[in-house]
Scaffold this active site. Structure first.
Site, PDB file in Angstrom:
ATOM      1  N   HIS A  27       0.825  -1.218   0.000  1.00 17.34           N
ATOM      2  CA  HIS A  27       0.000   0.000   0.000  1.00 17.34           C
ATOM      3  C   HIS A  27       0.856   1.263   0.000  1.00 17.34           C
ATOM      4  O   HIS A  27       0.613   2.175   0.801  1.00 17.34           O
ATOM      5  CB  HIS A  27      -0.921   0.098   1.225  1.00 17.34           C
ATOM      6  CG  HIS A  27      -1.645  -1.140   1.591  1.00 17.34           C
ATOM      7  ND1 HIS A  27      -2.118  -1.388   2.846  1.00 17.34           N
ATOM      8  CD2 HIS A  27      -2.003  -2.197   0.853  1.00 17.34           C
ATOM      9  CE1 HIS A  27      -2.724  -2.552   2.868  1.00 17.34           C
ATOM     10  NE2 HIS A  27      -2.659  -3.054   1.671  1.00 17.34           N
ATOM     11  N   HIS A  81      -7.838 -10.686  12.332  1.00 15.59           N
ATOM     12  CA  HIS A  81      -7.840  -9.442  11.546  1.00 15.59           C
ATOM     13  C   HIS A  81      -8.308  -9.757  10.130  1.00 15.59           C
ATOM     14  O   HIS A  81      -7.838 -10.710   9.513  1.00 15.59           O
ATOM     15  CB  HIS A  81      -6.413  -8.887  11.556  1.00 15.59           C
ATOM     16  CG  HIS A  81      -6.205  -7.624  10.794  1.00 15.59           C
ATOM     17  ND1 HIS A  81      -7.189  -6.698  10.562  1.00 15.59           N
ATOM     18  CD2 HIS A  81      -5.073  -7.123  10.209  1.00 15.59           C
ATOM     19  CE1 HIS A  81      -6.675  -5.684   9.870  1.00 15.59           C
ATOM     20  NE2 HIS A  81      -5.398  -5.928   9.634  1.00 15.59           N
ATOM     21  N   GLU A  83      -8.011  -7.913   7.310  1.00 16.13           N
ATOM     22  CA  GLU A  83      -7.287  -7.462   6.121  1.00 16.13           C
ATOM     23  C   GLU A  83      -6.804  -8.695   5.351  1.00 16.13           C
ATOM     24  O   GLU A  83      -6.398  -9.704   5.935  1.00 16.13           O
ATOM     25  CB  GLU A  83      -6.118  -6.538   6.498  1.00 16.13           C
ATOM     26  CG  GLU A  83      -5.607  -5.798   5.279  1.00 16.13           C
ATOM     27  CD  GLU A  83      -4.741  -4.572   5.593  1.00 16.13           C
ATOM     28  OE1 GLU A  83      -4.399  -4.343   6.772  1.00 16.13           O
ATOM     29  OE2 GLU A  83      -4.410  -3.854   4.626  1.00 16.13           O
ATOM     30  N   ASP A  85      -4.351  -9.837   3.747  1.00 10.44           N
ATOM     31  CA  ASP A  85      -3.087 -10.569   3.862  1.00 10.44           C
ATOM     32  C   ASP A  85      -3.190 -11.640   4.951  1.00 10.44           C
ATOM     33  O   ASP A  85      -2.329 -12.522   5.042  1.00 10.44           O
ATOM     34  CB  ASP A  85      -1.892  -9.629   4.124  1.00 10.44           C
ATOM     35  CG  ASP A  85      -2.147  -8.563   5.168  1.00 10.44           C
ATOM     36  OD1 ASP A  85      -3.313  -8.254   5.469  1.00 10.44           O
ATOM     37  OD2 ASP A  85      -1.161  -8.012   5.683  1.00 10.44           O
ATOM     38  N   HIS A 147      -4.762  -2.229  13.642  1.00 12.36           N
ATOM     39  CA  HIS A 147      -4.999  -0.908  13.121  1.00 12.36           C
ATOM     40  C   HIS A 147      -6.323  -0.785  12.381  1.00 12.36           C
ATOM     41  O   HIS A 147      -6.571   0.247  11.742  1.00 12.36           O
ATOM     42  CB  HIS A 147      -3.837  -0.514  12.188  1.00 12.36           C
ATOM     43  CG  HIS A 147      -3.761  -1.403  10.953  1.00 12.36           C
ATOM     44  ND1 HIS A 147      -3.762  -0.881   9.693  1.00 12.36           N
ATOM     45  CD2 HIS A 147      -3.739  -2.742  10.792  1.00 12.36           C
ATOM     46  CE1 HIS A 147      -3.693  -1.871   8.797  1.00 12.36           C
ATOM     47  NE2 HIS A 147      -3.671  -3.000   9.455  1.00 12.36           N
ATOM     48  N   ASP A 166      -1.325  -7.665  13.563  1.00 10.08           N
ATOM     49  CA  ASP A 166      -0.299  -6.769  13.006  1.00 10.08           C
ATOM     50  C   ASP A 166       0.560  -6.120  14.098  1.00 10.08           C
ATOM     51  O   ASP A 166       1.640  -5.589  13.797  1.00 10.08           O
ATOM     52  CB  ASP A 166      -0.964  -5.652  12.190  1.00 10.08           C
ATOM     53  CG  ASP A 166      -1.442  -6.120  10.824  1.00 10.08           C
ATOM     54  OD1 ASP A 166      -0.850  -7.055  10.266  1.00 10.08           O
ATOM     55  OD2 ASP A 166      -2.411  -5.539  10.313  1.00 10.08           O
ATOM     56  N   TYR A 194       7.516  -0.210  10.575  1.00  6.40           N
ATOM     57  CA  TYR A 194       6.156  -0.753  10.525  1.00  6.40           C
ATOM     58  C   TYR A 194       5.235   0.063  11.430  1.00  6.40           C
ATOM     59  O   TYR A 194       4.141   0.472  11.032  1.00  6.40           O
ATOM     60  CB  TYR A 194       6.173  -2.225  10.959  1.00  6.40           C
ATOM     61  CG  TYR A 194       4.870  -2.919  10.697  1.00  6.40           C
ATOM     62  CD1 TYR A 194       4.647  -3.574   9.491  1.00  6.40           C
ATOM     63  CD2 TYR A 194       3.834  -2.887  11.620  1.00  6.40           C
ATOM     64  CE1 TYR A 194       3.435  -4.185   9.223  1.00  6.40           C
ATOM     65  CE2 TYR A 194       2.627  -3.488  11.367  1.00  6.40           C
ATOM     66  CZ  TYR A 194       2.437  -4.137  10.167  1.00  6.40           C
ATOM     67  OH  TYR A 194       1.221  -4.732   9.899  1.00  6.40           O
ATOM     68  N   HIS A 227       3.279 -10.633  10.933  1.00  3.16           N
ATOM     69  CA  HIS A 227       4.360 -10.334   9.976  1.00  3.16           C
ATOM     70  C   HIS A 227       5.702 -10.397  10.726  1.00  3.16           C
ATOM     71  O   HIS A 227       5.804  -9.873  11.844  1.00  3.16           O
ATOM     72  CB  HIS A 227       4.243  -8.919   9.410  1.00  3.16           C
ATOM     73  CG  HIS A 227       2.998  -8.662   8.622  1.00  3.16           C
ATOM     74  ND1 HIS A 227       2.778  -9.176   7.362  1.00  3.16           N
ATOM     75  CD2 HIS A 227       1.903  -7.922   8.904  1.00  3.16           C
ATOM     76  CE1 HIS A 227       1.600  -8.764   6.919  1.00  3.16           C
ATOM     77  NE2 HIS A 227       1.050  -8.001   7.838  1.00  3.16           N
TER      78      HIS A 227
HETATM   79 FE1  FEO Z   1      -3.535  -5.059   8.581  1.00  2.99          FE
HETATM   80 FE2  FEO Z   1      -1.073  -7.300   7.902  1.00  2.99          FE
HETATM   81  O1  FEO Z   1      -2.781  -6.525   7.728  1.00  2.99           O
END
Ligand code: FEO
Length: 399
Positions: A27, A81, A83, A85, A147, A166, A194, A227
């Site tokens: 992003h 989460h 999102e 990914d 987030h 995250d 990050y 991550h």
């Molecule tokens: Fe908020 Fe790693 O996705």
């Protein structure tokens, strides 16, 4: 084929994520070291899958799970989460393994349905709710706006593992899975980058979340984010860094960010930086066409002073400055002072726009210097003096 094996984290927890070696953009956040999408399998009477991975990595993900158990034996999925990914393979996994239940936060329940129009029910869990799944005990901790609204942490009580989504993560593709196997300076930089690019706007929420988990008296033997590496050695350090970054206390550090067409604005940047350096301020100069906005943000997070320079082009800012300042504004930096400078040929709007952008972020502007075409020695002297002025203000206000 005996590849893509799971990695054992504890007696019962396995890493079944994937490594994205080639990711270079997330992003608009530059990720030169790639990333990982971590998912975890918790083995018990009724195995639990925590999160999935980005959809194109399905084969690697399934191979890692299959190196531990037949994926069809997974009984529960916890989605920390939404999102994509992390949730990208939730629909496929639901269709395939038909779990007894899929858990998410209240907002996660909504968001999963809004993303995937799922044909089955998602079970919403409450903040601090504890649940026994087979012989495994979990506590769900709402982490709303860390987030996304749906963000949640899951704590595995039996082995004291915090699955932190995250939070406490970083974009770093490595063959190693634990923090103590990696260079601490790289870990700290990537965790900071990050935080600065993803979590920073929610700093007050971070402080509340840290207070909440502190008040729950949980022991963390492992923090397993979605991550980057799993923390098992520097747990106190990463928690302390989050506290420090979220407090947003400025340091005696200045960041001079500029772009230039014929080196005039560059000369001004270097003169300001020299005044700062001469005054004993830790200073970094970043030319935007050679510095990605996400690296600028990583440097800006603890800088007490942000100084921006732009030539005027077509009655406006140089485009890289507009890009970086819009991005910075969204990240809601706090407790900074600023200054602006720039060169021009005949109209000279750039510093006015820079000033407006800083003021929109409530960053007080200590000085504004313009040079027509090429800065004279006198103007470069004014730039140097502006550096000294910024340094004096930092020394006065930052203890
Ligand atoms: Fe908020 Fe790693 O996705």
């Amino acid at each position: 084929m005996d590849n893509f094996k799971a990695i054992k984290i504890t007696d019962r927890v396995y890493w079944v994520g994937v490594i994205d070696w080639t990711l270079r953009d997330f992003h608009g956040y530059e990720t030169p070291r790639g990333s990982t999408y971590n998912a975890y399998l918790v083995m018990g009477e009724k195995p639990v899958l925590i999160d999935t991975v980005k959809a194109p990595f399905k084969d690697e993900f399934i191979a890692r799970i299959s190196s531990v158990i037949d994926p069809g034996k997974i009984k529960y999925i916890i989605s920390n989460h939404t999102e994509m990914d992390h949730s990208g393979l939730i629909p496929d996994m639901i269709d395939w393994i038909k779990p007894e239940k899929v858990f998410a936060s209240i907002k996660g329940q909504e968001a999963l349905n809004q993303h995937f129009r799922l044909k089955r029910e998602i079970t919403a869990v409450k903040d601090k709710e504890t649940m026994k799944l087979g012989d495994l005990n979990f506590t769900f901790i709402e982490a709303r706006m860390l987030h996304w609204p749906d963000s949640m942490f899951t704590y595995f009580n039996d082995e004291k593992v915090l699955f932190s989504s995250d939070g406490f993560g970083m974009h770093l593709a490595t063959s190693q899975r634990f923090d103590d196997e990696l260079d601490p300076s790289i870990l700290e930089y990537e965790a900071k980058k990050y935080y600065a690019n993803i979590i920073q706007p929610y700093a007050p929420v971070v402080l509340k979340a840290l207070e909440k988990i502190g008040g729950m008296n949980l022991e963390f033997r492992f923090i397993a984010p979605d991550h980057g590496p799993v923390w098992r050695k520097d747990i106190k350090k990463i928690l302390a860094l989050y506290q420090q970054w979220a407090e947003q206390k400025p340091a005696r550090k200045a960041l001079v960010v500029y772009d230039t067409m014929w080196q005039s604005t560059a000369k001004m940047a270097n003169a300001i930086a020299d005044g700062l350096i001469k005054s004993g301020i830790s200073t970094r100069v970043m030319k935007l066409r050679e510095s990605h906005r996400s690296d600028v943000i990583a440097e800006a997070i603890d800088a007490g002073a942000l100084v921006f320079g732009s030539p005027t082009i077509n009655n406006n800012l140089f485009p890289t400055l507009a890009d970086t300042l819009i991005y910075l504004k969204g990240l809601r930096p706090q407790n900074k002072i600023g200054a602006v400078f720039g060169s021009y040929g005949w109209s000279g709007e750039s510093t006015k726009y820079l000033k407006e952008m800083l003021e929109a972020m409530k960053i007080p502007v200590l000085g504004e210097i313009q040079a027509q075409y090429v800065p004279t020695e006198e103007i470069l002297g004014q730039c140097w003096a502006l550096g000294v002025k910024i340094a004096d203000k930092l020394k006065e206000t930052v203890k």
